[in-house]
Enzyme design. Structure first.
Site, mmCIF file in Angstrom:
data_model
loop_
_atom_site.group_PDB
_atom_site.id
_atom_site.type_symbol
_atom_site.label_atom_id
_atom_site.label_comp_id
_atom_site.label_asym_id
_atom_site.label_seq_id
_atom_site.Cartn_x
_atom_site.Cartn_y
_atom_site.Cartn_z
ATOM 1 N N MET A 9 0.836 -1.201 0.000
ATOM 2 C CA MET A 9 0.000 0.000 0.000
ATOM 3 C C MET A 9 0.871 1.252 0.000
ATOM 4 O O MET A 9 1.744 1.410 0.847
ATOM 5 C CB MET A 9 -0.941 -0.014 1.204
ATOM 6 N N SER A 10 0.612 2.119 -0.971
ATOM 7 C CA SER A 10 1.413 3.332 -1.142
ATOM 8 C C SER A 10 0.722 4.570 -0.601
ATOM 9 O O SER A 10 1.329 5.635 -0.526
ATOM 10 C CB SER A 10 1.709 3.546 -2.628
ATOM 11 N N GLY A 11 -0.558 4.439 -0.275
ATOM 12 C CA GLY A 11 -1.336 5.614 0.101
ATOM 13 C C GLY A 11 -2.068 6.209 -1.083
ATOM 14 O O GLY A 11 -2.735 7.231 -0.956
ATOM 15 N N ASP A 14 -4.810 3.410 -6.286
ATOM 16 C CA ASP A 14 -4.690 2.081 -6.885
ATOM 17 C C ASP A 14 -4.532 0.990 -5.828
ATOM 18 O O ASP A 14 -5.269 -0.001 -5.824
ATOM 19 C CB ASP A 14 -3.510 2.042 -7.863
ATOM 20 N N SER A 15 -3.562 1.155 -4.932
ATOM 21 C CA SER A 15 -3.352 0.121 -3.915
ATOM 22 C C SER A 15 -4.504 0.085 -2.917
ATOM 23 O O SER A 15 -4.807 -0.970 -2.352
ATOM 24 C CB SER A 15 -2.015 0.333 -3.194
ATOM 25 N N CYS A 100 13.973 -0.203 -9.042
ATOM 26 C CA CYS A 100 13.259 -0.288 -7.770
ATOM 27 C C CYS A 100 12.393 -1.539 -7.717
ATOM 28 O O CYS A 100 12.340 -2.225 -6.687
ATOM 29 C CB CYS A 100 12.409 0.959 -7.549
ATOM 30 N N GLY A 124 -0.601 -2.661 -6.887
ATOM 31 C CA GLY A 124 -1.501 -1.887 -7.732
ATOM 32 C C GLY A 124 -0.998 -1.691 -9.142
ATOM 33 O O GLY A 124 -1.484 -0.801 -9.855
ATOM 34 N N CYS A 194 10.307 9.174 -7.591
ATOM 35 C CA CYS A 194 9.938 9.488 -6.209
ATOM 36 C C CYS A 194 10.928 10.420 -5.535
ATOM 37 O O CYS A 194 10.534 11.311 -4.781
ATOM 38 C CB CYS A 194 9.786 8.201 -5.398
#
Length: 358
Positions: A9-11, A14-15, A100, A124, A194
């Site tokens: 979960m990235s926040g 999608d996730s 990554c 995601g 990022c």
């Protein structure tokens, strides 16, 4: 007994939708896992990772799922960021997202999944394959397909991965998030690299790689037409940022001589020297057995079209790629991904001469 799926979960939306869909299915014990790779701050001085984690907390609470956090900041700097800087300093144009995925998300994160006794990892990404044993395929949304970024990740590392969004369009994902009332339903997608964020690329890179002024030379006339602040700032095919006036046609970066610190340009977007018929690729990863020759298509950048080609394995472990039609702005250090239809065959790192021969 229900199996456990760990959702990366990235926040982001999608996730969040991935976690929602898996929880709604009722087939799994769903656990959220937030991964921090970089501590970048936004213009207000707040770490964006902190804000993203706050959104993960909100979604986890909405869905009533447990969640954890893990930091790979040290490993990210060692295995992704340091290579990114080294490659740029040497004149190459690496893709940190591909790195990554291979080094962090589907290596270190997988180890954390095993620690948490997870049976599956769900992400995601807009692609298909993974745990269904088929390797890797494009997502059905052509504007969001992310198989390119996973082409360097070993097949074994994807063998337990679920891609719930691979068969969906982004508009559908947004709609599901809004109908479910998810806290991230209207959150903007993250874009770019990022660790760069919203800053201009040059202003970021100059913090780590010193300026090195030199000449910009017109390759056709061999005349000096301008000055640059460092050849490492420029990539093949680049138009913006050259600051060359008085030309009838726009100028494009053709090549770089890193030893002499020269950037060569040509005039006109269709200049024949901007096109290449072939390339070499190294650091190869295959999802299918390599045949000789392999007739397929290749993407030399994320947003570039598929180019028909033939791939020939060489004795040193690299491959020669010969295109049916010359391809524009083939860039050393970038990722090339190979496809047959929607199936991703694999990928590698482009290796072409950085200097055009006179």
């Amino acid at each position: 007994m229900r199996k456990t799926v760990i959702v990366a979960m990235s926040g982001g939306v999608d996730s969040s939708v991935v976690a929602y869909l898996l929880k709604k299915q009722g087939e799994y014990n769903v656990v959220g896992l937030f991964m921090k790779n970089w501590g970048e701050q936004d213009e207000n001085g707040e770490c964006t990772a902190t804000k993203d984690f706050r959104d993960v907390e909100r979604i986890a609470e909405q869905l009533s799922i447990p969640y954890y956090t893990v930091s790979f900041s040290k490993e990210y700097k060692e295995r992704v960021f340091s290579r990114f800087l080294r490659e740029y300093a040497n004149g190459y144009t690496p893709n940190p997202d591909v790195l990554c995925n291979r080094e962090i998300k589907f290596d270190l994160l997988q180890k954390k999944v095993r620690e948490l006794k997870g049976d599956f990892l769900a992400t995601g990404h807009y692609c298909r394959g993974g745990a269904d044993g088929t390797g890797l395929s494009r997502g059905i949304d052509p504007n969001k397909d992310q198989s390119y970024f996973l082409c360097g990740t070993p097949k074994d590392a994807l063998s337990n991965v679920l891609f719930p969004l691979g068969g969906m369009y982004k508009t559908e994902v947004r709609r599901i998030a809004q109908e479910a009332g998810l806290a991230t339903a209207t959150k903007k997608d993250s874009t770019g690299i990022c660790f760069i964020g919203k800053r201009p690329f040059k202003s970021f890179l100059e913090q780590f790689v010193a300026d090195s002024p030199g000449d910009i030379i017109d390759f056709d006339t061999q005349q000096v037409v301008g000055r640059h602040e460092g050849a490492h700032y420029y990539t093949i095919g680049q138009r913006r940022g050259l600051n060359i006036g008085g030309m009838e046609k726009p100028c494009y970066v053709l090549s770089k001589n890193m030893e002499k610190n020269i950037v060569y340009i040509v005039r006109g977007e269709d200049h024949p020297l901007l096109y290449r018929q072939e390339l070499l690729a190294k650091e190869l990863n295959w999802f299918v057995p390599l045949q000789e020759p392999m007739i397929c298509s290749a993407k030399v950048r994320y947003r570039s079209p598929d180019e028909k080609c033939s791939v020939y394995p060489l004795e040193d472990g690299t491959v020669k790629v010969i295109f049916d039609v010359p391809v524009k702005a083939v860039t050393p250090g970038q990722t090339v991904a190979f496809y047959q239809g929607d199936i991703c065959l694999g990928g590698g790192v482009i290796e072409v001469p950085m200097i055009h021969q006179l």
